[in-house]
Design a protein around this motif. Structure first.
Motif, PDB file in Angstrom:
ATOM      1  N   GLU A 232       0.840  -1.039   0.115  1.00  0.00           N
ATOM      2  CA  GLU A 232      -0.014  -0.098  -0.044  1.00  0.00           C
ATOM      3  C   GLU A 232       0.978   1.106  -0.035  1.00  0.00           C
ATOM      4  O   GLU A 232       1.871   1.221   0.888  1.00  0.00           O
ATOM      5  CB  GLU A 232      -0.918  -0.127   1.175  1.00  0.00           C
ATOM      6  CG  GLU A 232      -1.807  -1.087   1.242  1.00  0.00           C
ATOM      7  CD  GLU A 232      -2.314  -1.339   2.611  1.00  0.00           C
ATOM      8  OE1 GLU A 232      -3.696  -1.671   2.631  1.00  0.00           O
ATOM      9  OE2 GLU A 232      -1.738  -1.389   3.684  1.00  0.00           O
ATOM     10  N   GLY A 254      -2.158   2.036  -4.808  1.00  0.00           N
ATOM     11  CA  GLY A 254      -2.808   3.276  -4.108  1.00  0.00           C
ATOM     12  C   GLY A 254      -3.836   2.909  -3.114  1.00  0.00           C
ATOM     13  O   GLY A 254      -4.342   1.918  -2.966  1.00  0.00           O
ATOM     14  N   VAL A 255      -4.125   3.895  -2.293  1.00  0.00           N
ATOM     15  CA  VAL A 255      -4.869   3.813  -1.408  1.00  0.00           C
ATOM     16  C   VAL A 255      -5.747   5.177  -1.253  1.00  0.00           C
ATOM     17  O   VAL A 255      -5.220   6.325  -1.609  1.00  0.00           O
ATOM     18  CB  VAL A 255      -4.184   3.852   0.225  1.00  0.00           C
ATOM     19  CG1 VAL A 255      -5.254   3.994   1.290  1.00  0.00           C
ATOM     20  CG2 VAL A 255      -3.406   2.635   0.320  1.00  0.00           C
ATOM     21  N   ASP A 256      -6.942   5.069  -1.181  1.00  0.00           N
ATOM     22  CA  ASP A 256      -7.892   6.044  -0.967  1.00  0.00           C
ATOM     23  C   ASP A 256      -8.808   6.331   0.340  1.00  0.00           C
ATOM     24  O   ASP A 256      -8.263   5.400   1.260  1.00  0.00           O
ATOM     25  CB  ASP A 256      -9.015   6.212  -2.216  1.00  0.00           C
ATOM     26  CG  ASP A 256      -9.901   5.124  -2.171  1.00  0.00           C
ATOM     27  OD1 ASP A 256     -10.005   4.469  -1.094  1.00  0.00           O
ATOM     28  OD2 ASP A 256     -10.622   4.950  -3.497  1.00  0.00           O
ATOM     29  N   ASP A 257      -9.700   6.870   0.480  1.00  0.00           N
ATOM     30  CA  ASP A 257     -10.551   7.080   1.795  1.00  0.00           C
ATOM     31  C   ASP A 257     -11.035   5.606   2.234  1.00  0.00           C
ATOM     32  O   ASP A 257     -11.785   5.471   3.210  1.00  0.00           O
ATOM     33  CB  ASP A 257     -11.713   8.152   1.402  1.00  0.00           C
ATOM     34  CG  ASP A 257     -11.038   9.496   1.479  1.00  0.00           C
ATOM     35  OD1 ASP A 257      -9.872   9.564   1.892  1.00  0.00           O
ATOM     36  OD2 ASP A 257     -12.014  10.355   1.342  1.00  0.00           O
ATOM     37  N   ASP A 258     -11.461   4.938   1.184  1.00  0.00           N
ATOM     38  CA  ASP A 258     -11.883   3.491   1.368  1.00  0.00           C
ATOM     39  C   ASP A 258     -10.923   2.419   1.430  1.00  0.00           C
ATOM     40  O   ASP A 258     -11.172   1.131   1.068  1.00  0.00           O
ATOM     41  CB  ASP A 258     -12.924   3.031   0.232  1.00  0.00           C
ATOM     42  CG  ASP A 258     -13.993   4.033   0.452  1.00  0.00           C
ATOM     43  OD1 ASP A 258     -14.566   4.311   1.609  1.00  0.00           O
ATOM     44  OD2 ASP A 258     -14.556   4.668  -0.726  1.00  0.00           O
ATOM     45  N   VAL A 261      -6.871   0.418  -3.214  1.00  0.00           N
ATOM     46  CA  VAL A 261      -7.649   0.499  -4.564  1.00  0.00           C
ATOM     47  C   VAL A 261      -7.368  -0.804  -5.152  1.00  0.00           C
ATOM     48  O   VAL A 261      -6.451  -1.150  -5.664  1.00  0.00           O
ATOM     49  CB  VAL A 261      -6.970   1.822  -5.308  1.00  0.00           C
ATOM     50  CG1 VAL A 261      -7.949   1.991  -6.487  1.00  0.00           C
ATOM     51  CG2 VAL A 261      -7.334   3.110  -4.614  1.00  0.00           C
ATOM     52  N   THR A 281      -3.440   5.471   7.241  1.00  0.00           N
ATOM     53  CA  THR A 281      -4.351   6.212   7.053  1.00  0.00           C
ATOM     54  C   THR A 281      -5.697   6.251   7.716  1.00  0.00           C
ATOM     55  O   THR A 281      -6.692   7.103   7.956  1.00  0.00           O
ATOM     56  CB  THR A 281      -4.917   6.178   5.373  1.00  0.00           C
ATOM     57  OG1 THR A 281      -5.568   5.022   5.295  1.00  0.00           O
ATOM     58  CG2 THR A 281      -3.740   6.652   4.691  1.00  0.00           C
ATOM     59  N   ALA A 283      -8.069   4.024   7.022  1.00  0.00           N
ATOM     60  CA  ALA A 283      -9.365   3.737   6.213  1.00  0.00           C
ATOM     61  C   ALA A 283      -9.747   2.174   6.611  1.00  0.00           C
ATOM     62  O   ALA A 283      -8.546   1.250   6.521  1.00  0.00           O
ATOM     63  CB  ALA A 283      -8.965   4.164   4.668  1.00  0.00           C
ATOM     64  N   ARG A 289     -14.806  -4.266  -1.825  1.00  0.00           N
ATOM     65  CA  ARG A 289     -13.476  -4.360  -2.120  1.00  0.00           C
ATOM     66  C   ARG A 289     -12.590  -5.564  -1.528  1.00  0.00           C
ATOM     67  O   ARG A 289     -11.942  -6.169  -2.202  1.00  0.00           O
ATOM     68  CB  ARG A 289     -12.746  -3.001  -1.568  1.00  0.00           C
ATOM     69  CG  ARG A 289     -12.981  -1.850  -2.395  1.00  0.00           C
ATOM     70  CD  ARG A 289     -12.015  -0.633  -2.190  1.00  0.00           C
ATOM     71  NE  ARG A 289     -12.385   0.410  -2.544  1.00  0.00           N
ATOM     72  CZ  ARG A 289     -11.724   1.606  -2.831  1.00  0.00           C
ATOM     73  NH1 ARG A 289     -10.603   1.443  -2.259  1.00  0.00           N
ATOM     74  NH2 ARG A 289     -11.934   2.720  -3.355  1.00  0.00           N
ATOM     75  N   GLN A 432      -3.472  15.564   7.174  1.00  0.00           N
ATOM     76  CA  GLN A 432      -2.936  16.377   6.000  1.00  0.00           C
ATOM     77  C   GLN A 432      -2.990  17.778   6.260  1.00  0.00           C
ATOM     78  O   GLN A 432      -3.767  18.348   6.386  1.00  0.00           O
ATOM     79  CB  GLN A 432      -3.704  16.073   4.786  1.00  0.00           C
ATOM     80  CG  GLN A 432      -3.241  16.687   3.458  1.00  0.00           C
ATOM     81  CD  GLN A 432      -4.002  16.138   2.153  1.00  0.00           C
ATOM     82  OE1 GLN A 432      -4.906  15.478   2.404  1.00  0.00           O
ATOM     83  NE2 GLN A 432      -3.621  16.836   1.004  1.00  0.00           N
TER      84      GLN A 432
END
Length: 511
Positions: A232, A254-258, A261, A281, A283, A289, A432
């Protein structure tokens, strides 16, 4: 004024600052240190128990008991009608300084050039680190210590004391070779894993010295320079460093708010992830997912290494099932910890994997350290069986929920332009900062105000610059210090802007 000899005795036997030891133990430590440092030579007389008791303000029984035990251990000897003396063989041979080897020319040999000899080094790799004497900082938003207000002292002491009972000695004193303490395996199998929806046979569980030991074992068994390992981004630096010793080919995911990815995953042989509370993060990977990731593992033929990071620390919502619980094809290796919420220093974790892999890992572990402390395994098995683990987890969760709320409010009050999302669990907040802030530079400035934060660049394989991300860890700081710590961090932000020749208002520089 006391005679000079008495002053010398008092200085020589000054009790060390070890409040965890009884007075007798501290006196024994002082005597042993004086002997090993050659401040008391073999045959040197010691003061009488009465004299030393008077000098140090101790009872004569305390001094006498210390002397008797040191005689039993071979440090002291009693001579009839003469007193107590340092034993002739009190100092081991290894305590003598070795003479340097001298060649025929009379010149000492040159030491090896270790930098040229080391084949695998981690010295230059970034990792989570704290300054020396970090405990002296008033606002430590970092990982690294137990919480004295939450540590279940009496419960854990009871389990250790019971494990030391004579009837329990046969359960943990033998050499286990490649095995683990059966009671702990059974507690992990029947008490911990079912809460995560995981059901495993005893042959599918291996005890480790914490999660990092698990990473190292897996890398040693499975990776080489041709192995493609997905991580990650940002991700867990300790996993990255443990894997790095095998020099695999990195694949950044990649990593996002959920969370991770999953769409368009690049090709990999193994994928390491922290789906419960993504590190750093926080999350949580959604159920959709998770299911898609498992399907991808089948379609693209890779194996998932799941660190169920902080899975027990859930404050709201329904617990998400572990990836391992959804795995129907044996493609998930599960890494867990049993001691992290109690104290990171206990170093006790486990791996759940197919029995063929566990058999290989046992052999590698045996070559490294045989097995983790059987005493600690036995004591923690008892800690689990008596329900202490669950009650402690509830207390920790309540405290962390309170600290998260306090930290969130303080961030809104003192750093309103810094972005974050309050996690549903865990013990940290991923922040952030505005784009002009580099968290590494902010971390250095914050130390001047007594604040420690975890700069975000260490979590990235390819960190940006400036890197505006940082983590506020809440497991080492009392609730009463949180608001003041965030306020001091706000002052550090203004100092950083001023050092750059800019003014700042509310965390954003004014031009």
């Amino acid at each position: 004024m006391p005679p000079p000899r008495s002053i010398q005795w008092a200085q020589l036997f000054a009790l060390p600052e070890q409040p965890g030891l009884p007075l007798q133990g501290r006196l024994r430590a002082a005597v042993v240190q004086a002997i090993l440092e050659d401040r008391l030579s073999p045959g040197a007389p010691l003061p009488s128990s009465r004299e030393l008791a008077t000098l140090l303000g101790l009872s004569r029984n305390t001094v006498t008991s210390a002397y008797l035990q040191l005689m039993d251990e071979g440090f002291l000897e009693a001579r009839p009608r003469s007193g107590v003396f340092v034993a002739q063989n009190a100092r081991p041979l290894s305590a003598e300084p070795a003479e340097p080897l001298v060649g025929r020319s009379g010149q000492s040999g040159q030491p090896p050039e270790w930098s040229a000899r080391v084949r695998r080094s981690l010295i230059d790799r970034p990792t989570l680190a704290k300054p020396d004497r970090w405990r002296d900082y008033p606002y430590p938003f970092v990982y690294g210590t137990y919480d004295p207000q939450l540590f279940p002292t009496e419960d854990f002491r009871e389990c250790c004391a019971r494990s030391l009972a004579r009837s329990q000695l046969p359960a943990w004193t033998p050499d286990f070779e490649t095995d683990d303490v059966p009671e702990l395996i059974e507690q992990i199998r029947t008490r911990l894993l079912p809460k995560r929806g995981v059901f495993a046979l005893k042959e599918e569980i291996l005890v480790t010295l914490g999660a990092q030991h698990a990473y190292y074992l897996l890398a040693e068994a499975l990776f080489d320079e041709n192995t493609r390992v997905g991580l990650e981004e940002p991700g867990h630096p300790h996993a990255r460093n443990s894997f790095a010793l095998r020099n695999p080919k990195w694949v950044e995911i990649g990593v996002d708010d959920d969370g991770l990815v999953v769409d368009a995953l690049p090709a990999a042989d193994y994928l390491f992830c922290t789906p419960s509370h993504q590190s750093p993060t926080t999350a949580t990977l959604s159920l959709e997912r998770r299911q898609w990731l498992l399907r991808k593992a089948e379609l693209q033929d890779f194996v998932i290494i799941e660190d169920d990071y902080e899975a027990e620390n859930l404050y709201e919502g329904t617990p998400m099932p572990a990836l391992k619980s959804l795995d129907k094809t044996g493609r998930v290796i599960y890494v867990g910890s049993v001691s992290k919420s109690l104290s990171p220093a206990l170093r006790l974790g486990f791996i759940v994997a197919p029995r063929a892999l566990i058999k290989e890992l046992r052999a590698i572990r045996h070559a490294m350290l045989r097995h983790p402390s059987a005493f600690l395994q036995q004591a923690y098995a008892l800690f689990l069986s008596l329900g202490h683990h669950e009650s402690h987890a509830r207390r920790v969760n309540h405290a962390m929920q309170e600290r998260l709320a306090l930290a969130a409010q303080a961030l809104r009050d003192h750093l309103p332009d810094f972005e974050f999302r309050l996690p549903s669990g865990g013990a940290s907040i991923w922040v952030q900062a505005p784009s002009w802030v580099d968290a590494g530079e902010l971390a250095l400035m914050a130390r001047q105000h007594g604040v420690l934060i975890e700069a975000g660049d260490v979590f990235f394989g390819k960190p940006p610059y400036p890197c505006p991300f940082f983590r506020l860890r809440l497991s080492s700081i009392p609730s009463a210090q949180i608001a003041a710590g965030i306020r001091a961090l706000g002052v550090a932000v203004k100092d950083l802007a001023q050092a750059r020749g800019e003014s700042v208002s509310g965390g954003v520089p004014e031009h």
